[in-house]
Design an enzyme around this catalytic site. Structure first.
Site, mmCIF file in Angstrom:
data_model
loop_
_atom_site.group_PDB
_atom_site.id
_atom_site.type_symbol
_atom_site.label_atom_id
_atom_site.label_comp_id
_atom_site.label_asym_id
_atom_site.label_seq_id
_atom_site.Cartn_x
_atom_site.Cartn_y
_atom_site.Cartn_z
ATOM 1 N N TYR A 1 0.844 -1.205 0.000
ATOM 2 C CA TYR A 1 0.000 0.000 0.000
ATOM 3 C C TYR A 1 0.875 1.248 0.000
ATOM 4 O O TYR A 1 0.670 2.178 -0.787
ATOM 5 C CB TYR A 1 -0.933 -0.023 1.220
ATOM 6 C CG TYR A 1 -1.636 1.282 1.464
ATOM 7 C CD1 TYR A 1 -2.655 1.722 0.620
ATOM 8 C CD2 TYR A 1 -1.270 2.097 2.536
ATOM 9 C CE1 TYR A 1 -3.288 2.940 0.830
ATOM 10 C CE2 TYR A 1 -1.907 3.313 2.759
ATOM 11 C CZ TYR A 1 -2.906 3.725 1.898
ATOM 12 O OH TYR A 1 -3.528 4.937 2.115
ATOM 13 N N GLU B 1 -11.306 5.914 5.209
ATOM 14 C CA GLU B 1 -10.792 6.765 6.289
ATOM 15 C C GLU B 1 -11.841 6.978 7.377
ATOM 16 O O GLU B 1 -11.511 7.007 8.560
ATOM 17 C CB GLU B 1 -10.333 8.129 5.756
ATOM 18 C CG GLU B 1 -9.140 8.085 4.827
ATOM 19 C CD GLU B 1 -7.830 7.650 5.458
ATOM 20 O OE1 GLU B 1 -7.754 7.495 6.691
ATOM 21 O OE2 GLU B 1 -6.869 7.460 4.701
ATOM 22 N N TRP C 1 -4.994 2.006 10.628
ATOM 23 C CA TRP C 1 -5.201 1.912 9.184
ATOM 24 C C TRP C 1 -5.039 0.484 8.696
ATOM 25 O O TRP C 1 -5.748 0.036 7.802
ATOM 26 C CB TRP C 1 -4.254 2.874 8.455
ATOM 27 C CG TRP C 1 -4.418 2.825 6.971
ATOM 28 C CD1 TRP C 1 -3.477 2.461 6.060
ATOM 29 C CD2 TRP C 1 -5.592 3.148 6.203
ATOM 30 N NE1 TRP C 1 -3.997 2.533 4.780
ATOM 31 C CE2 TRP C 1 -5.288 2.948 4.848
ATOM 32 C CE3 TRP C 1 -6.873 3.574 6.546
ATOM 33 C CZ2 TRP C 1 -6.217 3.167 3.827
ATOM 34 C CZ3 TRP C 1 -7.794 3.790 5.522
ATOM 35 C CH2 TRP C 1 -7.457 3.589 4.185
#
Length: 193
Positions: free
Chosen positions: A19, A41, A49
């Protein structure tokens, strides 16, 4: 093979590293991808995350490939179905906020011709190039994310606090917060719109 120097926050996890290497900080200008990151988000609020990233494909499947036009029309039955889905984060407020945000997203598109144009205007259309030495010292919020958060809330968005929006700005390349020692810092800096 030579070890790449990456931002410290992603090291040691293959998914995180992929990522980081391919997506994080790359400027995003298309509304579909911006919406996807906005939804991810908002689900991240209060969580790490990596938790969201590990469930990303489940989210994609559960939320019709992040199609905001479909999401805006979700029925109560669909919302209840999502709340039973063990593959996603089953937070009732966040699931409902996703539907609300899809509707608000389309209203912004109507007003500004695209959501991308609206959100990128907050940085005058160009990524902010920061010089972060250690990711631990990167800001969690800025005056711009504060302003953006306030404006989105006025437009009816939910779960769009300043911290969530600064993370969104980092993810979608509105700011380049790669550590200066990271191999991606200069690569992302050199990307053209």
């Amino acid at each position: 093979m030579e070890k790449l120097n990456r931002c410290g926050w992603c090291e040691g996890d293959e998914l995180y590293e992929a990522y980081h290497d391919n997506e994080w900080g790359v400027p995003v200008y298309d509304d579909d991808t911006i919406f996807e990151f906005l939804i991810l988000e908002t689900f991240q609020a209060g969580l790490s995350w990596i938790t969201v990233l590990r469930k990303r494909e489940n989210f994609r499947e559960a939320f019709d490939n992040f199609d905001y036009k479909k999401i805006a029309n979700y029925s109560e039955e669909k919302i209840q179905e999502l709340l039973q889905n063990p593959g996603i984060i089953r937070n009732k407020l966040k699931v409902r906020a996703t539907v609300t945000n899809a509707k608000a997203f389309m209203e912004v598109q109507k007003e500004f011709s695209s959501f991308s144009k609206y959100i990128w205007d907050f940085v005058d259309g160009d990524p902010i190039q920061n010089e972060v030495e250690d990711y631990k010292n990167a800001p969690a919020t800025t005056a711009i994310s504060d302003k953006l958060s306030k404006d989105l809330k006025k437009k009816g968005f939910k779960f769009v606090g300043s911290t969530v929006l600064y993370a969104h700005m980092q993810a979608t390349g509105m700011v380049n917060d790669h550590e200066i020692s990271c191999f991606r810092h200069s690569e992302v800096k050199d990307l053209e719109k």
